[in-house]
Write an enzyme that holds these catalytic residues in place. Structure first.
Site, PDB file in Angstrom:
ATOM      1  N   GLY A  48       0.751  -1.194  -0.126  1.00  0.00           N
ATOM      2  CA  GLY A  48      -0.415   0.316  -0.142  1.00  0.00           C
ATOM      3  C   GLY A  48       0.655   1.251  -0.089  1.00  0.00           C
ATOM      4  N   SER A  49       0.921   2.089   1.149  1.00  0.00           N
ATOM      5  CA  SER A  49       2.358   3.123   0.875  1.00  0.00           C
ATOM      6  C   SER A  49       3.230   2.351   0.637  1.00  0.00           C
ATOM      7  CB  SER A  49       1.775   3.597   2.715  1.00  0.00           C
ATOM      8  OG  SER A  49       0.609   4.066   3.219  1.00  0.00           O
TER       9      SER A  49
ATOM     10  N   ARG B 224      -2.394  13.776  -8.482  1.00  0.00           N
ATOM     11  CA  ARG B 224      -2.428  13.855  -6.843  1.00  0.00           C
ATOM     12  C   ARG B 224      -2.946  15.405  -7.486  1.00  0.00           C
ATOM     13  NH1 ARG B 224       3.022  10.294  -4.313  1.00  0.00           N
ATOM     14  NH2 ARG B 224       2.056   9.020  -3.907  1.00  0.00           N
TER      15      ARG B 224
ATOM     16  N   GLU C 222      -4.370   6.938  -3.393  1.00  0.00           N
ATOM     17  CA  GLU C 222      -3.469   7.459  -3.773  1.00  0.00           C
ATOM     18  C   GLU C 222      -2.244   8.380  -3.609  1.00  0.00           C
ATOM     19  OE1 GLU C 222      -3.840  10.028  -7.793  1.00  0.00           O
ATOM     20  OE2 GLU C 222      -5.637   8.793  -8.233  1.00  0.00           O
TER      21      GLU C 222
HETATM   22  N1  COS Z   1       9.440  11.230  -9.251  1.00  0.00           N
HETATM   23  C1  COS Z   1      10.379  10.360  -9.151  1.00  0.00           C
HETATM   24  N2  COS Z   1      11.486   8.866  -9.017  1.00  0.00           N
HETATM   25  C2  COS Z   1      11.065   9.005  -7.918  1.00  0.00           C
HETATM   26  C3  COS Z   1       9.960   9.964  -6.953  1.00  0.00           C
HETATM   27  C4  COS Z   1       9.602  10.697  -8.055  1.00  0.00           C
HETATM   28  N3  COS Z   1       7.958  11.119  -7.361  1.00  0.00           N
HETATM   29  N4  COS Z   1       9.787   9.190  -5.950  1.00  0.00           N
HETATM   30  C5  COS Z   1      10.688   8.272  -5.979  1.00  0.00           C
HETATM   31  N5  COS Z   1      11.561   8.783  -7.345  1.00  0.00           N
HETATM   32  C6  COS Z   1      12.256   7.532  -7.401  1.00  0.00           C
HETATM   33  C7  COS Z   1      13.928   7.696  -6.077  1.00  0.00           C
HETATM   34  O1  COS Z   1      14.594   8.270  -6.317  1.00  0.00           O
HETATM   35  C8  COS Z   1      13.986   5.997  -6.107  1.00  0.00           C
HETATM   36  O2  COS Z   1      15.063   6.044  -7.216  1.00  0.00           O
HETATM   37  P1  COS Z   1      16.567   5.128  -7.184  1.00  0.00           P
HETATM   38  O3  COS Z   1      15.954   3.646  -6.530  1.00  0.00           O
HETATM   39  O4  COS Z   1      16.953   4.885  -8.554  1.00  0.00           O
HETATM   40  O5  COS Z   1      17.033   5.814  -6.288  1.00  0.00           O
HETATM   41  C9  COS Z   1      12.915   5.032  -6.152  1.00  0.00           C
HETATM   42  O6  COS Z   1      11.442   6.239  -7.046  1.00  0.00           O
HETATM   43  C10 COS Z   1      12.412   4.607  -4.684  1.00  0.00           C
HETATM   44  O7  COS Z   1      12.097   5.624  -3.919  1.00  0.00           O
HETATM   45  P2  COS Z   1      12.043   6.175  -2.591  1.00  0.00           P
HETATM   46  O8  COS Z   1      12.942   5.334  -2.599  1.00  0.00           O
HETATM   47  O9  COS Z   1      11.884   7.449  -2.353  1.00  0.00           O
HETATM   48  O10 COS Z   1      11.153   4.804  -2.343  1.00  0.00           O
HETATM   49  P3  COS Z   1      10.881   4.073  -1.134  1.00  0.00           P
HETATM   50  O11 COS Z   1      10.697   2.431  -0.917  1.00  0.00           O
HETATM   51  O12 COS Z   1      10.738   5.097   0.332  1.00  0.00           O
HETATM   52  O13 COS Z   1       8.994   3.952  -1.311  1.00  0.00           O
HETATM   53  C11 COS Z   1       6.976   5.214  -1.903  1.00  0.00           C
HETATM   54  C12 COS Z   1       7.898   5.138  -0.482  1.00  0.00           C
HETATM   55  C13 COS Z   1       7.998   6.729  -3.188  1.00  0.00           C
HETATM   56  C14 COS Z   1       6.847   4.500  -2.109  1.00  0.00           C
HETATM   57  C15 COS Z   1       6.464   6.341  -1.250  1.00  0.00           C
HETATM   58  O14 COS Z   1       7.105   7.435  -0.714  1.00  0.00           O
HETATM   59  C16 COS Z   1       4.435   6.460  -1.656  1.00  0.00           C
HETATM   60  O15 COS Z   1       4.716   7.071  -3.001  1.00  0.00           O
HETATM   61  N6  COS Z   1       3.665   5.775  -1.135  1.00  0.00           N
HETATM   62  C17 COS Z   1       2.815   5.879  -1.797  1.00  0.00           C
HETATM   63  C18 COS Z   1       2.549   5.042  -2.893  1.00  0.00           C
HETATM   64  C19 COS Z   1       0.777   5.356  -3.542  1.00  0.00           C
HETATM   65  O16 COS Z   1       0.527   6.523  -4.064  1.00  0.00           O
HETATM   66  N7  COS Z   1      -0.126   4.426  -2.864  1.00  0.00           N
HETATM   67  C20 COS Z   1      -1.468   4.392  -3.316  1.00  0.00           C
HETATM   68  C21 COS Z   1      -1.456   3.704  -5.102  1.00  0.00           C
HETATM   69  S1  COS Z   1      -3.688   4.192  -4.843  1.00  0.00           S
HETATM   70  S2  COS Z   1      -3.084   4.181  -6.759  1.00  0.00           S
END
Ligand code: COS
Length: 382
Positions: free
Chosen positions: A130-131, A242, A363
């Site tokens: 999820g998150s 979003r 989202e």
């Molecule tokens: N745009 C482009 N790249 C991005 C980004 C963005 N907005 N956010 C993160 N990334 C990239 C990071 O740079 C990183 O890349 P590298 O692996 O090359 O370093 C990669 O994505 C992973 O990012 P991060 O380490 O921040 O991810 P985490 O594993 O800590 O996960 C996330 C955190 C991003 C998953 C969390 O912040 C998130 O958004 N969760 C919510 C998900 C969501 O919205 N779910 C509901 C869906 S309903 S349709």
């Protein structure tokens, strides 16, 4: 407040407003009560060309941006967030193709999305992802000229109603997020079926369903973008979508404020309309102030994103948090202004309060959005 919309933007607002007033408001309570998907209303939205807003002109669309979509979503959610969510989910579902899809995939899918002939859905979330979106377990393996997908997606908006699904799956499971890719799966593809349909607290007219991929075979060309770049495309998709969710909060809060003001002018207690009591006036004033602050932030963020596609995350998350927390507060206060009547189903504000809750969750929860803003601040000041 005046936001100086272009003629085309005003047309989007007027068109969506007409649908909201004539088609959505009269039936929203019934849709909510019966958990009924608003197929006919979405067909009206298609006829009014609103699905074309987010598709580029060369594929039969209007070529609008994040701000144009937000305007439509705000108006539709003034009527019903469930209906507006079904509309929004089609945009979310096709964004990966717009962002990273090949020319061939764009030609294959975008025209029918623009005309509203087919709807889309986004398949990211799973029971254990999820998150922590990078925790997905669905896999995709290339077998000759076909990809074979296995896994189960959970809580997918438009599940079972859409024809086009963008599915996030691991092509290199050992690499985690860096091994994710996106695929287009179509309704009717072999091995693709629908599971449990959810019974929800709010947005009950929207369809939320499980997607089951069991040795689901799709042609090789349905990979969206390069293999292994799926997670970045997911993040960009959410950055763009979003502000649309934030806009749903604006439309919903506007509807709740309208109900509260009208009621407070009619309801007489202690020999006077309750609007004449300062306790009520201050509540209404706070609702209006928060709403207008939210609207200004959503419009500014959406315009920022349209002009800064490389720098979207902070603006996107900020407006999502502010507008949806605001919608929760304003709808709760609207129920309070209507008192006992507000708690009853014969008035629309209890539904609005139930609908508001999901905006803080889907989202990306508002806690995740605060993480994103915090991380961006950290980068800016390092
Ligand atoms: N745009 C482009 N790249 C991005 C980004 C963005 N907005 N956010 C993160 N990334 C990239 C990071 O740079 C990183 O890349 P590298 O692996 O090359 O370093 C990669 O994505 C992973 O990012 P991060 O380490 O921040 O991810 P985490 O594993 O800590 O996960 C996330 C955190 C991003 C998953 C969390 O912040 C998130 O958004 N969760 C919510 C998900 C969501 O919205 N779910 C509901 C869906 S309903 S349709």
């Amino acid at each position: 407040m005046e936001y100086f919309l272009t003629e085309e933007q005003q047309m989007i607002v007027d068109t969506a407003r007409e649908i909201t007033n004539e088609k959505i408001i009269p039936v929203r309570a019934e849709l909510d009560e019966n958990n009924q998907f608003p197929r006919e209303i979405l067909e009206d939205i298609a006829k009014a060309d609103l699905f074309s807003i987010f598709v580029p002109e060369e594929y039969g669309g209007f070529g609008g941006g994040c701000f144009d979509i937000a305007l439509a979503m705000e108006e539709l959610s003034r009527g019903c967030v469930g209906v507006a969510t079904s509309f929004a989910a089609s945009a979310l579902g096709i964004f990966p193709v717009l962002i990273a899809g090949s020319e061939e995939l764009k030609e294959q899918y975008l025209p029918s999305i623009a005309s509203g002939e087919r709807w889309a859905a986004f398949g990211l979330t799973e029971a254990n992802a999820g998150s922590d979106a990078s925790g997905i377990q669905t896999t995709a393996v290339l077998d000759g000229d076909e990809w074979v997908l296995n896994g189960t997606k959970q809580w997918i908006t438009n599940g079972g109603e859409a024809e086009i699904y963008t599915i996030v799956a691991l092509t290199d499971p050992q690499k985690g997020a860096r091994g994710a890719s996106i695929f287009v799966v179509e309704d009717g593809d072999p091995g693709f079926s629908y599971g449990k349909k959810e019974d929800k607290m709010g947005i009950r007219s929207s369809a939320t369903r499980e997607l089951i991929l069991k040795d689901c075979r799709i042609p090789k060309n349905r990979l969206v973008g390069r293999k292994g770049t799926g997670f970045i495309t997911v993040m960009k998709t959410l950055d763009i979508s979003r502000p649309g969710i934030a806009a749903l909060g604006i439309g919903l809060a506007q509807a709740a404020l309208d109900e509260a003001v009208v009621y407070s002018k009619q309801r007489v207690q202690f020999g006077k309309p309750i609007v004449s009591f300062q306790a009520v006036q201050h509540m209404l004033a706070d609702m209006a102030i928060q709403l207008e602050a939210g609207r200004a932030l959503v419009y500014a963020a959406a315009r920022h994103i349209d002009n800064n596609p490389k720098n979207m995350s902070k603006a996107s998350s900020m407006c999502k948090v502010f507008a949806t927390d605001m919608a929760m507060k304003v709808t709760t206060d609207a129920v309070q202004v209507l008192g006992g009547y507000g708690y009853m189903k014969e008035y629309p504000v209890e539904k609005m309060m139930r609908d508001a809750k999901i905006l803080q969750i889907y989202e990306g929860t508002n806690q995740i959005q605060r993480n994103v803003v915090g991380q961006e601040l950290n980068k800016e000041y390092s």
